[in-house]
Design a protein around this motif. Structure first.
Motif, PDB file in Angstrom:
ATOM      1  N   LYS A 134       0.848  -1.201   0.000  1.00 63.69           N
ATOM      2  CA  LYS A 134       0.000   0.000   0.000  1.00 63.69           C
ATOM      3  C   LYS A 134       0.873   1.237   0.000  1.00 63.69           C
ATOM      4  O   LYS A 134       1.874   1.306   0.710  1.00 63.69           O
ATOM      5  CB  LYS A 134      -0.932   0.030   1.222  1.00 63.69           C
ATOM      6  CG  LYS A 134      -1.825   1.264   1.263  1.00 63.69           C
ATOM      7  CD  LYS A 134      -2.983   1.115   2.224  1.00 63.69           C
ATOM      8  CE  LYS A 134      -2.578   1.194   3.670  1.00 63.69           C
ATOM      9  NZ  LYS A 134      -3.765   1.332   4.572  1.00 63.69           N
ATOM     10  N   SER A 147      -3.940   9.342   1.576  1.00 64.36           N
ATOM     11  CA  SER A 147      -4.611   9.294   2.873  1.00 64.36           C
ATOM     12  C   SER A 147      -3.835  10.053   3.943  1.00 64.36           C
ATOM     13  O   SER A 147      -4.398  10.429   4.969  1.00 64.36           O
ATOM     14  CB  SER A 147      -4.822   7.840   3.319  1.00 64.36           C
ATOM     15  OG  SER A 147      -3.589   7.199   3.588  1.00 64.36           O
ATOM     16  N   SER A 189      -4.735   5.792  -4.777  1.00 72.11           N
ATOM     17  CA  SER A 189      -5.901   5.208  -4.092  1.00 72.11           C
ATOM     18  C   SER A 189      -5.714   5.001  -2.602  1.00 72.11           C
ATOM     19  O   SER A 189      -6.696   4.933  -1.852  1.00 72.11           O
ATOM     20  CB  SER A 189      -6.264   3.864  -4.728  1.00 72.11           C
ATOM     21  OG  SER A 189      -5.282   2.878  -4.408  1.00 72.11           O
ATOM     22  N   GLU A 249      -5.071   2.258  -1.361  1.00 69.66           N
ATOM     23  CA  GLU A 249      -5.693   0.959  -1.085  1.00 69.66           C
ATOM     24  C   GLU A 249      -4.657  -0.155  -1.145  1.00 69.66           C
ATOM     25  O   GLU A 249      -3.606  -0.027  -1.772  1.00 69.66           O
ATOM     26  CB  GLU A 249      -6.825   0.689  -2.088  1.00 69.66           C
ATOM     27  CG  GLU A 249      -8.004   1.618  -1.892  1.00 69.66           C
ATOM     28  CD  GLU A 249      -9.253   1.121  -2.600  1.00 69.66           C
ATOM     29  OE1 GLU A 249      -9.247  -0.013  -3.136  1.00 69.66           O
ATOM     30  OE2 GLU A 249     -10.240   1.872  -2.614  1.00 69.66           O
ATOM     31  N   TRP A 250      -4.984  -1.275  -0.483  1.00 66.15           N
ATOM     32  CA  TRP A 250      -4.093  -2.421  -0.454  1.00 66.15           C
ATOM     33  C   TRP A 250      -4.051  -3.116  -1.810  1.00 66.15           C
ATOM     34  O   TRP A 250      -5.060  -3.207  -2.518  1.00 66.15           O
ATOM     35  CB  TRP A 250      -4.542  -3.435   0.598  1.00 66.15           C
ATOM     36  CG  TRP A 250      -4.304  -2.990   2.009  1.00 66.15           C
ATOM     37  CD1 TRP A 250      -5.235  -2.535   2.886  1.00 66.15           C
ATOM     38  CD2 TRP A 250      -3.049  -2.967   2.694  1.00 66.15           C
ATOM     39  NE1 TRP A 250      -4.640  -2.214   4.090  1.00 66.15           N
ATOM     40  CE2 TRP A 250      -3.301  -2.474   3.997  1.00 66.15           C
ATOM     41  CE3 TRP A 250      -1.747  -3.305   2.336  1.00 66.15           C
ATOM     42  CZ2 TRP A 250      -2.296  -2.323   4.947  1.00 66.15           C
ATOM     43  CZ3 TRP A 250      -0.746  -3.153   3.271  1.00 66.15           C
ATOM     44  CH2 TRP A 250      -1.017  -2.667   4.561  1.00 66.15           C
TER      45      TRP A 250
END
Length: 254
Positions: free
Chosen positions: A127, A132, A160, A162-163
């Motif tokens: 990630k 974020s 993103s 995201e993972w």
């Protein structure tokens, strides 16, 4: 902080800061840079394998250290160890293999752009949480990842937060091989040993020839990222994210 071992001309360097999920603080930045310099100058070392101890490969930059930094100093000016590590990764002359044993966050993912071969455990995940955290990417990842895995895959990873699973990383081309956890290190070492059996001067020549056309672009991307980081670190979105991190940690420790 680091565990070193050498066998059959392969130097294995293991991040050993498991209590912080092998996150980079200033000490670990410098220790890793020193390990790369030492391996580069050691004629008995032909290949370096980087891996992690515990359930993480590397959790990126230590957010507590980022939170505690002196805000009057631009982020990339204060992060001397980070700059030194990236310079050594750019200049590292020998084959570099990464064996991603567990989670890889931020720099734990972006340093894979400097690897010649990446092996991942099926249980590993990646990630890049830059958005974020309200900051910009680092380590020239805005150049290296599009070159390695294509613009759209790189955009998703870098934007993103995201993972990314090991299987997704393999499909993108960010990982070369995915192994069951117990087979990760034997497999990575087997390939590293096969490379190390070749003449060192030839290995160095291949890496130099592959890397030279990209060196200026890598450094240009790094300079732009650093300027963006200096603008965004300590800004409203970043401060809110770091305060949220500190509050969540305090809650867990109660």
């Amino acid at each position: 902080m680091l565990i070193h071992s050498t066998d059959k001309r392969v130097r294995t360097v293991t991040f050993d800061r498991a209590e912080a999920m092998n996150a980079f603080n200033e000490a670990l930045y410098h220790a890793t840079a020193d390990a790369l310099l030492d391996a580069a100058s050691d004629d008995d070392v032909a290949v370096v394998v980087l891996t992690g101890q515990g359930r993480a490969f590397c959790a990126g930059t230590d957010l507590q250290e980022m939170l505690d930094r002196d805000p009057s100093i631009p982020f990339t000016e204060g992060a001397h160890g980070f700059r030194r590590l990236i310079d050594n990764l750019i200049d590292f002359p020998k084959p570099l293999v990464c064996a991603v044993n567990g989670i890889a966050v931020g720099l734990g993912t972006t340093l894979l752009g400097y690897a010649d071969l990446v092996f991942m455990s099926t249980s590993a995940r990646l990630k890049c949480p830059f958005t974020s955290l309200g900051i910009a990417p680092e380590a020239a990842s805005t150049y290296l990842l599009p070159e390695l895995i294509g613009r759209q895959n790189a955009a998703w990873i870098l934007m993103s937060s995201e993972w990314i699973s090991a299987e997704e990383a393999l499909a993108m081309g960010l990982a070369w091989k995915v192994c069951e956890p117990a087979e990760l290190m034997p497999t990575a070492f087997d390939y590293a040993e096969r490379l190390a059996a070749q003449p060192l001067e030839s290995l160095v020549a291949v890496k130099q020839a592959m890397g030279a056309p990209h060196a200026a672009d890598i450094r240009a991307a790094l300079a732009l990222e650093n300027a963006l980081l200096d603008r965004l670190v300590g800004g409203p979105a970043n401060t809110q994210a770091l305060n949220g991190f500190a509050a969540a940690r305090a809650s867990r420790e109660r």
